[in-house]
Design a protein around this motif. Structure first.
Motif, PDB file in Angstrom:
ATOM      1  N   GLU A  90      -7.018   0.311  -7.607  1.00 38.63           N
ATOM      2  CA  GLU A  90      -7.286   0.723  -6.230  1.00 38.63           C
ATOM      3  C   GLU A  90      -8.779   0.744  -5.928  1.00 38.63           C
ATOM      4  OE1 GLU A  90      -6.542   4.842  -4.934  1.00 38.63           O
ATOM      5  OE2 GLU A  90      -5.204   3.943  -3.462  1.00 38.63           O
ATOM      6  N   ARG A 129       2.474   1.658  -3.335  1.00 38.63           N
ATOM      7  CA  ARG A 129       1.552   2.161  -4.366  1.00 38.63           C
ATOM      8  C   ARG A 129       1.440   3.689  -4.294  1.00 38.63           C
ATOM      9  NH1 ARG A 129      -4.059  -0.732  -5.182  1.00 38.63           N
ATOM     10  NH2 ARG A 129      -3.096  -1.493  -7.084  1.00 38.63           N
ATOM     11  N   LYS A 130       1.422   4.241  -3.093  1.00 37.04           N
ATOM     12  CA  LYS A 130       1.354   5.705  -2.942  1.00 37.04           C
ATOM     13  C   LYS A 130       2.563   6.366  -3.607  1.00 37.04           C
ATOM     14  CE  LYS A 130      -1.127   5.530   1.489  1.00 37.04           C
ATOM     15  NZ  LYS A 130      -1.013   5.840   2.946  1.00 37.04           N
ATOM     16  N   GLN A 133       0.827  -1.204   0.000  1.00 35.06           N
ATOM     17  CA  GLN A 133       0.000   0.000   0.000  1.00 35.06           C
ATOM     18  C   GLN A 133       0.861   1.255   0.000  1.00 35.06           C
ATOM     19  OE1 GLN A 133      -2.685  -0.325   3.317  1.00 35.06           O
ATOM     20  NE2 GLN A 133      -3.846  -2.036   2.425  1.00 35.06           N
ATOM     21  N   GLU A 134       1.900   1.246   0.831  1.00 34.05           N
ATOM     22  CA  GLU A 134       2.802   2.402   0.877  1.00 34.05           C
ATOM     23  C   GLU A 134       3.561   2.548  -0.446  1.00 34.05           C
ATOM     24  OE1 GLU A 134       3.051   4.739   3.274  1.00 34.05           O
ATOM     25  OE2 GLU A 134       1.294   3.680   4.064  1.00 34.05           O
TER      26      GLU A 134
END
Length: 381
Positions: free
Chosen positions: A368, A316-317, A313-314
Motif C-alpha cells: 500500500e 484490500r480494506k 481498494q475496498e
C-alpha cells in the motif's frame, strides 16, 4: 522348563513333522527299466506350518501375564502385545485371559496397529448388554473402526451403546458424540449435526455437569463447527456470476464462517484445554482461508478499469481486517495453550500460521505504501 529345553522340544516337533511329511510324500514319473536312463522325478511336499516363540514357549500363563503387565508399564507396547497375545492364543483356560485380551488390544492400539487391536477388542465386546471389560471393549472397537475408516460399522456400534438406558449419562453422551463424529467422517453431515446437538442437549440438561468429562461436550461443539466449516469450504467464489452474484456468495460464505466460529467459541468456553486450542486454531485458519479466497478472487468481468481499481481498494480494506482478526485469534490461542501447558499438532500449526499471517499483513502494508506507476491498471492477484 529351561530355554534350552524349550528349543529342543520345538526342534523335536519340527523334525517329527518333517519326518511325517517325507513319509507321506508323493512322486511323479514312471519306474525305469534296469539299465535304462533314470527318469526325472518331481517330489512334492505337503505344506507344513510351525508356529512358535522360543522365548515365550517356556512361560506359563502367570509368567506371561506378569511379563506383559511389566512391559506395558514400561511403555514397551510391542513386548506387551507379544506377551499378552501369547497368553490369549495358547492358554484359553487361563483366569487372566480376558484381561490379557483387553490389554493386548490396548497395546496394539498404542502402536496404532488398528487391525490387530480390532481383533482383540472385538472378541470381548458386547455393545448391547456388556459391562466391565465387555463394555469398555465395545467403545474401543468403535474407535478402531474409526481409524480403519469403517465409519458406518462404528456408527452402528455406537448407536447400540447410545440406546442403552442402563448406561450412566456420561457414557451415553460419550457414545453419542463419537457417533456424530463418525457420521461427519462418512459425509452424513445433516445426520451428524442432529446427533451432536442431541448430545449437547442431553449435556445441558444434566443437573450435575461433573457426570461428564468436559472433553466430550467440547468435542461436540468443535465438530458442529467443523460441519459449518465444511459448508463454508463448499461455497466457491466465481467471477462469472457477476458482481451481484459474487457479493451474494461472499456474504453467504462469511455467514457460514461466523456460524462455524460461534461453535468453535462454544467449544473454547467449555474449558477443555485440548479442544480449546484446536478450536482457536480453526478460527484463525478460517479467517486466513477467507483472506486467500478474497485476494485470489478474480475481478467481476463487467467492471471497467476504474471500477476494478475501486473494487480492489475496498477488497484490500476487508482483507486487512481479516488478517488482523486472524493474528489476534492465533495469539490468544497460543497464550491459552501456554497457560495450560497444552502441546498438540494444533499448537504447532498455530505458531506457523501466526508467523505466516504476520508476514502477509506486513506485505500488504508495504504494497500500500509503495507508489503505483502513473496510469497503472488495478492490481490483480
Amino acid at each position: 522348563m529351561s530355554a534350552t529345553g524349550g528349543a529342543r522340544r520345538w526342534l523335536g516337533l519340527g523334525a517329527l513333522a518333517l519326518g511325517l511329511t517325507l513319509t507321506g510324500c508323493r512322486t511323479t514319473g514312471t519306474a525305469a527299466k534296469p539299465g535304462a536312463p533314470q527318469a526325472k522325478q518331481v517330489v512334492e511336499f505337503d505344506p507344513v506350518t510351525v508356529t512358535a516363540d522360543l522365548e515365550l514357549d517356556r512361560l506359563n500363563d502367570e509368567e506371561l501375564f506378569a511379563g506383559g503387565t511389566s512391559a506395558f508399564a514400561a511403555n514397551d507396547f510391542k513386548q506387551a502385545a507379544r506377551y499378552f497375545g501369547r497368553l490369549v492364543d495358547f492358554h484359553p483356560d487361563s483366569p487372566h485371559r480376558r484381561q490379557a485380551l483387553y490389554n493386548a488390544g490396548l497395546a496394539h492400539q498404542r502402536l496404532k496397529e488398528w487391525d490387530d487391536a480390532y481383533g482383540r477388542f472385538s472378541e470381548l465386546a458386547e455393545p448391547a448388554k456388556g459391562q466391565g471389560d465387555a463394555l469398555e471393549a465395545s467403545f474401543r472397537v468403535a474407535e478402531t473402526l474409526y481409524h480403519l475408516e469403517r465409519y458406518d460399522e462404528a456408527t452402528q456400534m455406537l448407536s447400540t451403546l447410545v440406546a442403552r438406558d442402563d448406561l450412566p449419562a456420561g457414557r451415553r453422551i460419550e457414545a453419542q458424540v463419537q457417533q456424530g463424529i463418525c457420521q461427519v467422517e462418512s459425509g452424513k453431515t445433516d445426520d451428524a449435526e442432529a446427533t451432536l446437538r442431541k448430545a449437547l442437549t442431553a449435556y445441558d440438561a444434566l443437573p450435575d455437569k461433573a457426570e461428564v468429562e468436559d472433553y466430550f461436550p467440547a468435542q461436540a461443539h468443535f465438530f458442529v463447527g467443523e460441519i459449518y466449516r465444511l459448508h463454508y469450504e463448499a461455497v466457491k467464489l466465481e467471477a462469472s456470476r457477476g458482481s451481484d452474484g459474487l457479493a451474494k456468495d461472499l456474504n453467504y460464505k462469511a455467514e457460514l464462517l461466523l456460524s462455524a466460529q460461534g461453535h468453535y467459541l462454544r467449544s473454547i468456553r467449555v474449558g477443555n484445554g485440548y479442544w480449546a486450542t484446536a478450536a482457536g486454531a480453526q478460527i484463525g485458519a478460517l479467517y486466513e482461508n477467507l483472506y486467500e479466497h478474497m485476494v485470489n478472487s478474480p475481478t467481476p468481468p463487467e467492471l471497467n478499469a476504474e471500477e476494478a481499481g475501486v473494487y480492489r481498494q475496498e477488497l484490500r480494506k476487508k482483507i486487512r481486517v481479516l488478517l488482523t482478526k486472524s493474528i489476534n485469534i492465533y495469539e490468544r490461542t497460543l497464550e491459552a495453550a501456554e497457560r495450560i501447558g497444552s502441546q498438540s499438532a494444533f499448537v504447532d500449526r498455530t505458531r506457523q500460521s501466526l508467523e505466516k499471517v504476520k508476514r502477509l499483513l506486513l506485505a500488504d502494508a508495504d504494497g500500500e505504501s509503495a507508489p503505483e506507476p502513473e496510469g497503472a491498471a488495478a492490481p490483480h492477484s
